[in-house]
Design a protein around this motif. Structure first.
Motif, short mmCIF file in Angstrom:
data_model
loop_
_atom_site.label_atom_id
_atom_site.label_comp_id
_atom_site.label_asym_id
_atom_site.label_seq_id
_atom_site.Cartn_x
_atom_site.Cartn_y
_atom_site.Cartn_z
N VAL A 274 41.60 20.56 -137.04
CA VAL A 274 42.11 19.20 -136.92
C VAL A 274 41.03 18.24 -136.43
O VAL A 274 41.07 17.03 -136.70
CB VAL A 274 43.33 19.13 -135.98
CG1 VAL A 274 44.53 19.82 -136.59
CG2 VAL A 274 43.00 19.70 -134.60
N PHE A 275 40.02 18.76 -135.69
CA PHE A 275 38.98 17.90 -135.15
C PHE A 275 37.79 17.74 -136.10
O PHE A 275 36.88 16.97 -135.81
CB PHE A 275 38.48 18.44 -133.81
CG PHE A 275 39.46 18.26 -132.70
CD1 PHE A 275 39.65 17.02 -132.11
CD2 PHE A 275 40.22 19.33 -132.25
CE1 PHE A 275 40.57 16.85 -131.09
CE2 PHE A 275 41.15 19.16 -131.23
CZ PHE A 275 41.32 17.93 -130.64
N SER A 276 37.81 18.47 -137.22
CA SER A 276 36.69 18.34 -138.16
C SER A 276 36.66 16.94 -138.77
O SER A 276 35.60 16.43 -139.13
CB SER A 276 36.80 19.40 -139.26
OG SER A 276 37.98 19.21 -140.04
N ASP A 277 37.82 16.34 -138.93
CA ASP A 277 37.92 14.95 -139.40
C ASP A 277 39.19 14.38 -138.76
O ASP A 277 40.28 14.45 -139.33
CB ASP A 277 38.00 14.89 -140.92
CG ASP A 277 37.97 13.46 -141.46
OD1 ASP A 277 38.19 12.53 -140.66
OD2 ASP A 277 37.72 13.27 -142.67
N LEU A 278 39.03 13.83 -137.57
CA LEU A 278 40.19 13.38 -136.80
C LEU A 278 40.95 12.29 -137.53
O LEU A 278 42.18 12.26 -137.53
CB LEU A 278 39.73 12.87 -135.43
CG LEU A 278 40.83 12.49 -134.44
CD1 LEU A 278 41.73 13.67 -134.15
CD2 LEU A 278 40.24 11.93 -133.16
N SER A 279 40.24 11.39 -138.20
CA SER A 279 40.90 10.33 -138.93
C SER A 279 41.82 10.88 -140.01
O SER A 279 42.96 10.44 -140.18
CB SER A 279 39.87 9.38 -139.54
OG SER A 279 39.12 8.73 -138.55
N SER A 280 41.31 11.84 -140.74
CA SER A 280 42.10 12.44 -141.81
C SER A 280 43.29 13.22 -141.26
O SER A 280 44.40 13.17 -141.81
CB SER A 280 41.22 13.37 -142.66
OG SER A 280 41.96 13.97 -143.68
N SER A 281 43.08 13.93 -140.14
CA SER A 281 44.17 14.69 -139.53
C SER A 281 45.29 13.76 -139.09
O SER A 281 46.47 14.01 -139.37
CB SER A 281 43.65 15.48 -138.33
OG SER A 281 42.71 16.45 -138.71
N ARG A 282 44.92 12.68 -138.40
CA ARG A 282 45.94 11.75 -137.92
C ARG A 282 46.64 11.04 -139.07
O ARG A 282 47.81 10.70 -138.98
CB ARG A 282 45.28 10.73 -136.98
CG ARG A 282 44.73 11.35 -135.69
CD ARG A 282 45.77 11.37 -134.59
NE ARG A 282 45.33 12.11 -133.42
CZ ARG A 282 44.57 11.62 -132.46
NH1 ARG A 282 44.12 10.38 -132.55
NH2 ARG A 282 44.24 12.36 -131.42
#
Length: 455
Positions: A274-282
């Motif tokens: 989830v932290f590999s791309d926080l924007s995408s996860s959120r």
């Protein structure tokens, strides 16, 4: 009480000092006393006027300062921080904070400038009188040498008052500099690289969820809330998470929504951390948190802040409202969706706990592009009838989305595909309602205990 006594004693000391000075200076020349008393009149008048303006400012303009404080706490208070972080609302709250502070400071600075000007005039008057007093004293000595230079020095010591004024100025400046630290707290989280957000990023194409041997302990505590927790949730699956208080349910949600980093293990969406791309996860997620924020603004903004890229029509927003039983809440408002609500609204128009919860659900559902819905106790503040209406629309509300629902009320569990039973930071049971009832384990015990409430 102690402070009041201290102020009273200080006032009495000043009275004694005043009487003593009057007595001593009268021996030099009575006109010195008269002139010095007259110089107090401008200060008294200004103090009266300024105090009256301060009263008006704190009553008429108190709204702006309170609202600025409210936006500060909405950005930093524990009860709303998840909502603010998840939906990326720092910039929005900052703009609200700055706009309100600008309104307040424009008025405040105007008042301050006027006070500074008149205080400067009063200071010039007092300094002029001070020179006049010295001249009168010198003239008195010239006319009667027996008075002596001591009288002149006695009057001259009144310059100590200037030192007192200077001290007050520097103390005020130091207090202001100290208060700047409180404002820094408001902007701190927004400056963290960890929370950097790209609003233009797209949701992840794959949206299955996986916890891979996750362990987690909250900062400054020793108890491990999740212990080697592993679970997979397929795309489009509807999952309920149940368990006793402290079993790790809300922590599971906090890790999935990237509020915390796990101590060990991985939390993945679509096979990626989830932290590999926080924007995408959120962007892939939408969430309704157990502790949600009440924004002091319009009903429309309370709903639409969850996704600034959307531009839904009133009809689309009202469709969401009707689906969660909030249509009547909006229709009862004088300005409909544009009604300002909250404790500080101009008309004192605050909502009830259940009404606020419906608005929070709308805020989560408004994020229509999200592929994973996370609902942490979404009906806790609702009455049974309102809760039943949400449940009836549950399938339509979550259609096509992976849905993870945390609830103490087990009536919803019959509407999901799968139930995860948490106990002491681990998943101890996993299956649908019928399967877990037949197993006669923890879930069956919890379900029967609640069923007795309705017998």
């Amino acid at each position: 009480m102690a402070e009041s006594m201290q102020n009273t004693v200080g006032w009495l000391q000043n009275v004694l000092t005043f009487v003593s000075v009057v007595y001593v200076l009268s021996g030099v020349d009575i006109w010195i006393v008269v002139i010095m008393v007259l110089t107090c009149i401008p200060a008294i008048v200004l103090a009266y006027i300024f105090k009256d303006e301060e009263y008006i400012e704190k009553t008429k303009w108190n709204y702006e300062s309170l609202m600025a404080i409210n936006y500060y706490f909405e950005a930093t208070w524990p009860s709303s921080i998840n909502d603010v972080r998840f939906f990326g609302l720092y910039q929005w709250l900052k703009s609200k904070f700055r706009a309100m502070m600008k309104r307040y400071l424009v008025h405040k600075n105007k008042i301050t400038a006027k006070h500074t000007l008149w205080n400067a005039v009063a200071d010039l008057f007092r300094n002029g009188v001070y020179v006049a007093v010295l001249l009168i004293t010198a003239l008195r000595i010239f006319e009667d040498p027996q008075v002596g230079i001591g009288a002149f020095l006695l009057v001259f010591t009144m310059a100590g008052q200037l030192q007192e004024v200077g001290t007050k100025i520097f103390v005020t400046a130091a207090q202001f500099i100290s208060d700047v630290r409180y404002m820094q707290d408001f902007f701190y989280l927004d400056e963290l690289e960890y929370e950097a957000r790209n609003p233009c990023v797209a949701p992840r194409e794959k949206f299955d969820v996986e916890f891979d041997t996750v362990c987690f302990t909250y900062p400054n505590t020793d108890r491990e809330v999740l212990h080697n927790l592993s679970v997979q949730i397929a795309e489009g699956e509807k999952v309920a998470i149940v368990g006793e208080n402290g079993s790790g349910k809300s922590t599971f949600i906090s890790l999935l929504t990237a509020m915390y980093n796990p101590d060990s293990g991985k939390v993945k969406i679509g096979g990626e951390d989830v932290f590999s791309d926080l924007s995408s996860s959120r962007k892939t997620l939408s969430a309704i948190f157990q502790e949600f924020a009440h924004y002091e603004t319009t009903l429309r903004e309370n709903v639409t802040v969850s996704d600034s890229t959307l531009n839904a029509s009133d009809d689309e927003i009202m469709d969401i409202a009707e689906s969660v039983g909030a249509g009547d809440v909006i229709e009862q408002q004088a300005d409909g969706l544009d009604e300002i609500v909250g404790s500080f609204s101009p008309t004192g128009n605050n909502l009830s706990g259940g009404q606020w919860q419906k608005i929070a659900i709308m805020r989560g559902l408004y994020r229509s592009n999200a592929k994973i819905m996370v609902l942490d106790e979404p009906t806790a503040a609702l009455d049974p009838i309102a809760e039943a209406e949400i449940y009836r629309n549950f399938a339509a509300l979550t259609e096509g989305k992976t849905t993870i629902l945390v609830s103490h009320r087990l009536g919803i569990t019959q509407l999901v595909d799968r139930i995860l039973v948490f106990d002491n930071g681990q998943i101890v049971e996993d299956g649908d309602h019928a399967t877990l009832i037949n197993q006669d384990g923890l879930y069956a015990e919890m379900y029967r205990a609640q069923a007795r409430w309705y017998e």
